[in-house]
Scaffold this active site. Structure first.
Site: not given
Length: 650
Positions: A499, A562
């Site tokens: 995030e 990611d």
């Protein structure tokens, strides 16, 4: 305007299955999850199973059990909002009353659409239709201005299509040939259940599909929409209003906002360029039929059980779900959807609590610290851009667990038990829409959460420059005090850093520390970042999966997040005293555990900004040198990638 969610797939599982040690260097995901996959079965009312779904199912079971006690009087409502939720849930569960009412409460809304004979008639009712949530050919949304996120802007947009993406409308797309007949059958049946004749129902649905097909060429595909910075296209309201003489957009907007904006934002300008050709007197009948059919579809969930079952047919076909949810589960999801923050507040306080909130917050702060060190030692950013990136990171807002207070909107939801479920739900929709349009002219409330605490997910909001971790994701296999630090870093640590990475992905990197769309990069750094982003697109693009291929452009922002998240979490794991990189990588693969219907996997490949779960597990680790030493991966092994091809961004 946009929130970047962590996952749309179904990761993880808390249950332990044997790992195939001989395959860790050939296919990490299969080695970790192969035994699980052999025995896993997808429940008939699901389109997938796996740990993310397991967590959803566990929370569903926990809350449904608690709410049985609430209804039985064994559990006292924690607050007045919860007392209203109890009444609404009881209405949703009262299938006898719902079956008795059938479509009667919907009919006045249909009559108001049926009474339209021209665009002049539509204009007279347009503000009322917006307040009631009735579908119209132009969508109005009040959201933070992407270039001035302390204040709201009006986004004027196109409506949604019937098929999941505009690419489905291509002549050679086989999915449309399967899906449109199912949609047609469902919509026709719903209309006959409302009381239309079979011939009228067929005509109305045919005309709905005709108007939908006219819209399709002029809206964005999922791939185009994924580049959401391109949504920001400000135009004078007068210019937009002049694009159609069928609808009086200025008068309608002025009535809804009690003000006339000088400018509005068009996320899809090409749709408005086509608007005068779409909204012609000759097409009025198509527009009217489209409004009628969509209204019946939207209402189906709050009418009788029969309506609810039939109304879900198309979405079940899209995802390969074999059966509808039970009436009780459907009632639970409907009620907890309307009272999302109320249910989230109950779940967060009871099953997460202030202690865990503080503990997880510390972990997020630690991950942000690791990220800051990585930015400081970054070898491709100039010092000017690096300083700006660090400022952005330091200004990042962190929200954990659940909000401090329930959103005041929910205090306005008062259930009238003398009325039907549909009438109460409609009243709530109108209250929510009134509040939505009422945001205009007021400063943005940055304390609001876009997810309830019982949602198994997390997100980054570029316009708030904030990361949000609802309580529901903060459990095994992502996070537990019973797991080793390396296992936790391979789970929740990677989620947290993922995030944070969204602040620096191809979209998030274009927003500054205040959440405003603002280029803070030097030209050379930006060019290099685009080259690295292109390498990430190439790494995923064209990988075969579920009989189709991955779209590297559609998934690039999530893949960048990611990659950054995993490498940052890896660094944090290595700094702990009890480092165990084998456990780190194994839990990373474990959280992506997923078994899904072919239909659902193919749908996600077309519209989801995330790569398939298995590829998220397998491809990202190939970019990390530590993975090779941990599992002795050598040239020729399935998990080997030449050093020159390893993508490293953050």
């Amino acid at each position: 305007m946009h929130n970047t969610h962590f996952a749309a797939g179904n990761p993880g599982s808390a249950t332990t299955f044997p790992i195939d040690e001989s395959q860790l260097n050939q296919d990490l995901y299969d080695a970790v999850n192969g035994q699980w996959a052999k025995q896993a079965t997808i429940p008939a009312d699901h389109s997938s199973t796996g740990g993310f779904m397991d967590l959803v199912d566990n929370i569903e079971h926990t809350l449904m059990t608690d709410f049985d006690d609430l209804l039985a009087g064994k559990l006292t409502p924690a607050n007045s909002e919860m007392a209203e939720f109890k009444k609404f849930y009881a209405l949703a569960l009262d299938t006898a009353a719902r079956d008795k009412a059938q479509a009667t409460p919907l009919k006045p809304f249909l009559a108001s659409i049926e009474a339209l004979h021209s665009f002049a008639d539509l204009n007279a009712k347009l503000p009322k239709f917006y307040r009631q949530g009735i579908p119209t050919p132009v969508t109005l949304v009040v959201e933070p201005d992407m270039k001035d996120t302390s204040n709201y802007a009006l986004y004027v947009d196109a409506p949604n299509l019937i098929l999941p993406d505009k690419t489905y409308y291509a002549k050679d797309n086989p999915a449309a040939k399967q899906l449109l007949p199912i949609y047609t059958q469902m919509a026709t049946k719903l209309l006959t259940m409302v009381g239309y004749s079979a011939d009228d129902a067929q005509r109305l649905v045919d005309q709905t599909k005709q108007f939908d097909a006219l819209i399709a060429p002029h809206v964005k595909s999922s791939e185009e929409a994924a580049d959401y910075v391109k949504d920001y296209n400000p135009f004078p309201l007068a210019t937009v209003a002049a694009k159609t003489d069928a609808l009086d957009l200025t008068a309608t907007i002025t009535e809804l906002l009690h003000d006339t904006p000088d400018q509005v934002i068009l996320p899809q300008p090409t749709y408005f360029d086509a608007l005068s050709d779409l909204l012609t007197p000759a097409n009025f009948t198509l527009v009217k039929s489209w409004m009628l059919v969509k209204t019946v579809l939207f209402a189906s969930a709050t009418l009788s059980e029969d309506f609810s079952q039939v109304g879900g047919t198309y979405s079940r076909a899209l995802s390969g779900q074999k059966q509808a949810r039970s009436p009780k589960k459907a009632a639970y999801y409907l009620a907890s959807g309307y009272f999302s923050q109320v249910v989230g507040d109950y779940y967060g306080r009871k099953y997460f609590g202030e202690t865990a909130k503080a503990d997880v917050r510390k972990m997020v702060v630690k991950m942000a610290g690791v990220y800051q060190n990585r930015l400081k030692t970054n070898d491709w950013l100039s010092s000017a851009t690096r300083q700006k990136a660090i400022v952005k990171l330091q200004k990042l807002t962190i929200k954990v667990g659940y909000p401090d207070k329930i959103d005041p909107l929910f205090a306005k939801f008062k259930v009238d038990t003398t009325k039907t479920l549909f009438e109460n739900a409609q009243a709530f929709d109108e209250i929510a829409l009134e509040e939505h349009f009422g945001h205009w002219g007021h400063p943005v409330d940055r304390d609001k959460w876009d997810m309830s605490a019982n949602t198994v997910n997390a997100y980054y909001s570029p316009s708030n420059n904030e990361i949000v971790f609802p309580a529901a994701i903060l459990q095994k296999p992502f996070y537990s005090l019973e797991q080793s630090s390396s296992t936790n870093y391979g789970g929740i640590g990677a989620v947290m850093a993922h995030e944070i990475s969204h602040a620096f992905d191809n979209n998030g990197s274009q927003f500054d520390e205040f959440g405003n769309l603002n280029n803070w990069w030097t030209a050379d750094d930006l060019a290099h970042f685009k080259d690295l982003s292109q390498a990430m697109i190439k790494e995923f693009d064209g990988i075969e999966f579920a009989g189709q291929k991955v779209n590297g452009k559609l998934t690039v922002s999530e893949n960048i997040a990611d990659a950054g998240g995993l490498s940052c979490a890896l660094e944090a794991a290595k700094s702990a005293d009890d480092v165990d990189l084998r456990a780190f990588f194994i839990n990373w693969a474990n959280v992506w555990r997923m078994k899904a219907t072919t239909e659902y996997m193919q749908l996600l490949l077309s519209i989801d900004v995330h790569a398939p779960a298995k590829l998220r597990a397998d491809v990202q680790v190939k970019n990390l040198d530590d993975f090779y030493t941990t599992f002795n991966v050598q040239p020729g092994d399935g998990m080997y990638l030449k050093p020159a091809d390893r993508v490293k961004i953050w």
